[in-house]
Design an enzyme around this catalytic site. Structure first.
Site, PDB file in Angstrom:
ATOM      1  N   GLU A  98       0.836  -1.203   0.000  1.00  0.00           N
ATOM      2  CA  GLU A  98       0.000   0.000   0.000  1.00  0.00           C
ATOM      3  C   GLU A  98       0.869   1.251   0.000  1.00  0.00           C
ATOM      4  O   GLU A  98       1.986   1.229   0.522  1.00  0.00           O
ATOM      5  CB  GLU A  98      -0.876   0.014   1.267  1.00  0.00           C
ATOM      6  N   ASP A  99       0.319   2.328  -0.540  1.00  0.00           N
ATOM      7  CA  ASP A  99       1.068   3.587  -0.503  1.00  0.00           C
ATOM      8  C   ASP A  99       0.941   4.266   0.860  1.00  0.00           C
ATOM      9  O   ASP A  99       1.931   4.583   1.496  1.00  0.00           O
ATOM     10  CB  ASP A  99       0.607   4.533  -1.636  1.00  0.00           C
ATOM     11  N   ASP A 102      -4.512   5.814   5.996  1.00  0.00           N
ATOM     12  CA  ASP A 102      -5.010   7.020   6.662  1.00  0.00           C
ATOM     13  C   ASP A 102      -6.061   6.598   7.692  1.00  0.00           C
ATOM     14  O   ASP A 102      -5.715   6.229   8.810  1.00  0.00           O
ATOM     15  CB  ASP A 102      -5.570   7.932   5.558  1.00  0.00           C
ATOM     16  N   PHE A 151      -1.817  16.166   4.138  1.00  0.00           N
ATOM     17  CA  PHE A 151      -2.041  15.534   2.841  1.00  0.00           C
ATOM     18  C   PHE A 151      -0.767  15.647   2.013  1.00  0.00           C
ATOM     19  O   PHE A 151      -0.276  16.751   1.744  1.00  0.00           O
ATOM     20  CB  PHE A 151      -3.217  16.181   2.102  1.00  0.00           C
ATOM     21  N   ARG A 164       2.309  12.353  -9.124  1.00  0.00           N
ATOM     22  CA  ARG A 164       2.743  10.978  -8.829  1.00  0.00           C
ATOM     23  C   ARG A 164       4.228  10.771  -9.155  1.00  0.00           C
ATOM     24  O   ARG A 164       4.893   9.931  -8.561  1.00  0.00           O
ATOM     25  CB  ARG A 164       1.917   9.973  -9.641  1.00  0.00           C
TER      26      ARG A 164
HETATM   27  P1  IMP Z   1      -7.976   5.329   4.063  1.00  0.00           P
HETATM   28  O1  IMP Z   1      -9.065   4.375   3.653  1.00  0.00           O
HETATM   29  O2  IMP Z   1      -8.537   6.562   4.739  1.00  0.00           O
HETATM   30  O3  IMP Z   1      -6.889   4.693   4.880  1.00  0.00           O
HETATM   31  O4  IMP Z   1      -7.390   5.890   2.718  1.00  0.00           O
HETATM   32  C1  IMP Z   1      -6.309   5.350   2.057  1.00  0.00           C
HETATM   33  C2  IMP Z   1      -6.220   5.930   0.665  1.00  0.00           C
HETATM   34  O5  IMP Z   1      -6.535   7.345   0.654  1.00  0.00           O
HETATM   35  C3  IMP Z   1      -4.791   5.823   0.151  1.00  0.00           C
HETATM   36  O6  IMP Z   1      -4.560   4.595  -0.483  1.00  0.00           O
HETATM   37  C4  IMP Z   1      -4.713   7.026  -0.764  1.00  0.00           C
HETATM   38  O7  IMP Z   1      -5.224   6.686  -2.034  1.00  0.00           O
HETATM   39  C5  IMP Z   1      -5.622   8.052  -0.133  1.00  0.00           C
HETATM   40  N1  IMP Z   1      -4.865   8.993   0.720  1.00  0.00           N
HETATM   41  C6  IMP Z   1      -4.939   9.114   2.062  1.00  0.00           C
HETATM   42  N2  IMP Z   1      -4.108  10.071   2.511  1.00  0.00           N
HETATM   43  C7  IMP Z   1      -3.473  10.556   1.423  1.00  0.00           C
HETATM   44  C8  IMP Z   1      -2.452  11.563   1.234  1.00  0.00           C
HETATM   45  O8  IMP Z   1      -1.943  12.213   2.165  1.00  0.00           O
HETATM   46  N3  IMP Z   1      -2.048  11.761  -0.050  1.00  0.00           N
HETATM   47  C9  IMP Z   1      -2.553  11.068  -1.113  1.00  0.00           C
HETATM   48  N4  IMP Z   1      -3.491  10.122  -0.980  1.00  0.00           N
HETATM   49  C10 IMP Z   1      -3.950   9.865   0.277  1.00  0.00           C
END
Ligand code: IMP
Length: 181
Positions: A98-99, A102, A151, A164
């Site tokens: 995963e990248d 959050d 962010f 990206r």
């Molecule tokens: P979660 O379900 O809230 O954990 O969201 C995860 C996804 O939200 C990641 O895989 C990203 O695609 C996006 N995301 C969350 N925070 C960021 C950020 O700081 N920059 C870019 N994408 C983010």
């Protein structure tokens, strides 16, 4: 483009060194085994491409794409699989790449889904972790960096499909001040 962005949180060199460390650690932990790397599109592609070159074990790659349902999905965690894996993961050791994590809602859904497919093991390697906003408890087996609640873009991560290709991780907004722990 670069002058519209904020503070650089992770330099290219910091990322390079940490990804190499993660590769060594994963290779040691899975020594003698074969891995299936499941890359979550699209943000994790850059990380995956670097990570796999630091693995000293046989590793196959597969991709999944998920998208949120409607506008309130970030709060409900209801997501939909847009692209499923091409191959079965039955009896495989799976490492989800995963990248960024959050709230954790996306990953929680994905793990639930993958754990119903009779894999031998399912673990997670996330480049970035933003624990301040977590809404569901999630175990991350490997984490590159823990970040404050900001962010960020670059190294695969986007804002509206931009940034990206940046080699570093940078705060999106020049005005945003990231709280430090
Ligand atoms: P979660 O379900 O809230 O954990 O969201 C995860 C996804 O939200 C990641 O895989 C990203 O695609 C996006 N995301 C969350 N925070 C960021 C950020 O700081 N920059 C870019 N994408 C983010």
């Amino acid at each position: 483009m670069a002058d519209a962005l904020g503070e650089i949180l992770l330099t290219e060199e910091q990322i390079r060194r940490r990804v190499a460390e993660l590769g060594r650690q994963i290779s040691a932990d899975y020594a003698g085994l074969e891995l299936t790397l499941v890359c979550v599109l699209r943000g994790a592609v850059v990380f995956l491409a670097d990570l796999i070159r630091h693995l000293s074990l046989p590793a196959s790659i597969d991709f999944m794409a998920i998208s949120s349902y409607g506008s309130d999905t970030q709060s409900t965690g209801v997501v939909r699989i847009v692209k499923d894996l091409d191959d079965s993961i039955q009896h495989r050791h799976v490492l989800v790449v995963e990248d960024i994590v959050d709230t954790g809602l996306t990953l929680a859904y994905l793990l639930d889904n993958l754990r119903n497919r009779s894999a031998t093991s399912v673990r997670v390697c996330a480049l970035l972790d933003k624990p301040a906003r977590r809404r569901v408890p999630i175990t991350l087996d490997y984490v590159g960096f823990t970040l404050p609640d900001c962010f960020v873009v670059g190294y695969g991560l986007d804002f509206a499909q931009r940034y990206r290709g940046l080699p570093h991780v940078v705060v999106l907004s020049p005005e945003e001040v990231c709280p430090r722990g």
